[in-house]
Design a protein around this motif. Sequence first.
Motif, PDB file in Angstrom:
ATOM      1  N   ALA A 154       0.845  -1.200   0.000  1.00  0.00           N
ATOM      2  CA  ALA A 154       0.000   0.000   0.000  1.00  0.00           C
ATOM      3  C   ALA A 154       0.876   1.244   0.000  1.00  0.00           C
ATOM      4  CB  ALA A 154      -0.907  -0.011   1.219  1.00  0.00           C
ATOM      5  N   ARG A 155       0.377   2.302  -0.600  1.00  0.00           N
ATOM      6  CA  ARG A 155       1.084   3.578  -0.647  1.00  0.00           C
ATOM      7  C   ARG A 155       0.164   4.680  -0.167  1.00  0.00           C
ATOM      8  NH1 ARG A 155       4.129   3.429  -6.580  1.00  0.00           N
ATOM      9  NH2 ARG A 155       5.395   1.547  -6.184  1.00  0.00           N
ATOM     10  N   ARG A 156       0.760   5.740   0.391  1.00  0.00           N
ATOM     11  CA  ARG A 156      -0.005   6.888   0.835  1.00  0.00           C
ATOM     12  C   ARG A 156      -0.697   7.556  -0.361  1.00  0.00           C
ATOM     13  NH1 ARG A 156       0.447  10.393   5.213  1.00  0.00           N
ATOM     14  NH2 ARG A 156       2.286   9.254   5.913  1.00  0.00           N
ATOM     15  N   ALA A 157      -1.978   7.833  -0.226  1.00  0.00           N
ATOM     16  CA  ALA A 157      -2.702   8.505  -1.303  1.00  0.00           C
ATOM     17  C   ALA A 157      -2.116   9.893  -1.526  1.00  0.00           C
ATOM     18  CB  ALA A 157      -4.188   8.619  -0.944  1.00  0.00           C
ATOM     19  N   ARG A 158      -2.093  10.340  -2.760  1.00  0.00           N
ATOM     20  CA  ARG A 158      -1.519  11.646  -3.063  1.00  0.00           C
ATOM     21  C   ARG A 158      -2.271  12.767  -2.362  1.00  0.00           C
ATOM     22  NH1 ARG A 158       0.025  11.428  -9.550  1.00  0.00           N
ATOM     23  NH2 ARG A 158       1.553   9.726  -9.376  1.00  0.00           N
ATOM     24  N   SER A 159      -3.561  12.522  -2.051  1.00  0.00           N
ATOM     25  CA  SER A 159      -4.368  13.544  -1.396  1.00  0.00           C
ATOM     26  C   SER A 159      -4.053  13.681   0.091  1.00  0.00           C
ATOM     27  CB  SER A 159      -5.857  13.225  -1.559  1.00  0.00           C
ATOM     28  OG  SER A 159      -6.157  11.968  -0.981  1.00  0.00           O
ATOM     29  N   VAL A 160      -3.275  12.727   0.656  1.00  0.00           N
ATOM     30  CA  VAL A 160      -2.940  12.755   2.069  1.00  0.00           C
ATOM     31  C   VAL A 160      -1.613  13.480   2.257  1.00  0.00           C
ATOM     32  CG1 VAL A 160      -2.441  11.383   4.121  1.00  0.00           C
ATOM     33  CG2 VAL A 160      -4.177  10.609   2.486  1.00  0.00           C
ATOM     34  N   LEU A 161      -1.633  14.564   3.036  1.00  0.00           N
ATOM     35  CA  LEU A 161      -0.430  15.346   3.261  1.00  0.00           C
ATOM     36  C   LEU A 161       0.320  14.803   4.475  1.00  0.00           C
ATOM     37  CD1 LEU A 161      -1.927  18.933   2.777  1.00  0.00           C
ATOM     38  CD2 LEU A 161      -0.718  17.534   1.094  1.00  0.00           C
ATOM     39  N   GLU A 162       1.622  14.718   4.356  1.00  0.00           N
ATOM     40  CA  GLU A 162       2.433  14.228   5.462  1.00  0.00           C
ATOM     41  C   GLU A 162       2.694  15.354   6.451  1.00  0.00           C
ATOM     42  OE1 GLU A 162       6.522  11.658   6.218  1.00  0.00           O
ATOM     43  OE2 GLU A 162       5.735  11.993   4.197  1.00  0.00           O
ATOM     44  N   ALA A 163       2.458  15.093   7.731  1.00  0.00           N
ATOM     45  CA  ALA A 163       2.625  16.105   8.769  1.00  0.00           C
ATOM     46  C   ALA A 163       4.079  16.565   8.857  1.00  0.00           C
ATOM     47  CB  ALA A 163       2.159  15.554  10.112  1.00  0.00           C
ATOM     48  N   GLU A 164       4.261  17.849   9.207  1.00  0.00           N
ATOM     49  CA  GLU A 164       5.594  18.446   9.282  1.00  0.00           C
ATOM     50  C   GLU A 164       5.726  19.322  10.518  1.00  0.00           C
ATOM     51  OE1 GLU A 164       6.452  19.010   4.464  1.00  0.00           O
ATOM     52  OE2 GLU A 164       5.910  20.737   5.708  1.00  0.00           O
ATOM     53  N   PRO A 165       6.939  19.501  11.033  1.00  0.00           N
ATOM     54  CA  PRO A 165       7.152  20.418  12.158  1.00  0.00           C
ATOM     55  C   PRO A 165       6.878  21.862  11.732  1.00  0.00           C
ATOM     56  CG  PRO A 165       9.013  18.920  11.890  1.00  0.00           C
ATOM     57  CD  PRO A 165       8.167  18.779  10.666  1.00  0.00           C
ATOM     58  N   PRO A 166       6.194  22.646  12.555  1.00  0.00           N
ATOM     59  CA  PRO A 166       5.981  24.056  12.212  1.00  0.00           C
ATOM     60  C   PRO A 166       7.287  24.833  12.255  1.00  0.00           C
ATOM     61  CG  PRO A 166       5.267  23.629  14.451  1.00  0.00           C
ATOM     62  CD  PRO A 166       5.617  22.298  13.865  1.00  0.00           C
ATOM     63  N   GLU A 167       7.411  25.800  11.365  1.00  0.00           N
ATOM     64  CA  GLU A 167       8.633  26.603  11.294  1.00  0.00           C
ATOM     65  C   GLU A 167       8.378  28.094  11.442  1.00  0.00           C
ATOM     66  OE1 GLU A 167      10.570  25.622   7.638  1.00  0.00           O
ATOM     67  OE2 GLU A 167      11.173  23.613   8.326  1.00  0.00           O
ATOM     68  N   LYS A 168       7.117  28.503  11.314  1.00  0.00           N
ATOM     69  CA  LYS A 168       6.817  29.930  11.388  1.00  0.00           C
ATOM     70  C   LYS A 168       5.362  30.123  11.793  1.00  0.00           C
ATOM     71  CE  LYS A 168       6.350  32.031   7.520  1.00  0.00           C
ATOM     72  NZ  LYS A 168       6.678  32.597   6.178  1.00  0.00           N
ATOM     73  N   ALA A 169       5.121  31.141  12.620  1.00  0.00           N
ATOM     74  CA  ALA A 169       3.761  31.504  13.009  1.00  0.00           C
ATOM     75  C   ALA A 169       3.522  32.968  12.684  1.00  0.00           C
ATOM     76  CB  ALA A 169       3.534  31.259  14.497  1.00  0.00           C
ATOM     77  N   THR A 170       2.361  33.264  12.143  1.00  0.00           N
ATOM     78  CA  THR A 170       1.944  34.643  11.934  1.00  0.00           C
ATOM     79  C   THR A 170       0.862  34.944  12.955  1.00  0.00           C
ATOM     80  OG1 THR A 170       2.417  34.487   9.559  1.00  0.00           O
ATOM     81  CG2 THR A 170       1.041  36.316  10.294  1.00  0.00           C
ATOM     82  N   LEU A 171       1.165  35.844  13.883  1.00  0.00           N
ATOM     83  CA  LEU A 171       0.271  36.148  14.989  1.00  0.00           C
ATOM     84  C   LEU A 171      -0.867  37.062  14.532  1.00  0.00           C
ATOM     85  CD1 LEU A 171       2.963  36.708  17.769  1.00  0.00           C
ATOM     86  CD2 LEU A 171       1.703  34.626  17.211  1.00  0.00           C
ATOM     87  N   PRO A 172      -1.904  37.258  15.365  1.00  0.00           N
ATOM     88  CA  PRO A 172      -3.034  38.099  14.966  1.00  0.00           C
ATOM     89  C   PRO A 172      -2.646  39.501  14.502  1.00  0.00           C
ATOM     90  CG  PRO A 172      -3.612  36.846  16.915  1.00  0.00           C
ATOM     91  CD  PRO A 172      -2.150  36.585  16.664  1.00  0.00           C
TER      92      PRO A 172
END
Length: 217
Positions: free
Chosen positions: A56-74
């Motif tokens: 089985a392979r991951r469906a192309r529509s499924v995004l692989e989770a990643e560590p956050p690198e940047k936040a834009t605050l309010p």
Amino acid sequence: MRTRPVRGTVATAMLLATTWGCAVTGSSGSSDEPVPAPSSPAAAAHTTSTGSVSPARRARSVLEAEPPEKATLPSGRRVRISAVGTTSEGLLAVPDDVDVAGWWRGGSRLGDPFGSILVAAHVDSRAQGLGPFAELLTADRGARVRLASAGLEQTFEIRSRRLVAQGSLTDDAWIFAATGTARLTLVTCAPPYDASRGGYQNLAVVTAAPLGPPEES
């Protein structure tokens, strides 16, 4: 900003007794149902035209989770995020630079379907003054935070801002637990400040819910 060691397993997150602490520095919900295993080989593999079975392979529509690198605050201010673990004393290694936040790598990532994405930063510093996370002390419900990783972006809406007393977080595992509904948890220190008692006496904990699925950037 400090916490005792935490791990990325559900059992550890649920049983952990965590302690936070923060001082001015002079230097720079309910658990989701588990995903069932495939009930038959056909659910985990497919048969080719020659009759052989390929994995089985991951469906192309499924995004692989990643560590956050940047936040834009309010306010629109952008904050760089670095992955952090714990110190030899078992404390969360939040960056000394007030302009940089720390993402606890034992928690959820951007794109994970459940759990808390915990991002923490110092509120201020004697040498650097107020940091960007100081705006969390007055963040309003409904304000938005944009989180970005190397290849994903996702918008979150603030749902609550709570003050949590410094000390054991045994009863506040929702702040860091890798279980429950998907959420972004932003943490910084909050008044009052009492040097004789170790610094700030509270944590400001802002919880935000995703407005939609993560998108490829």
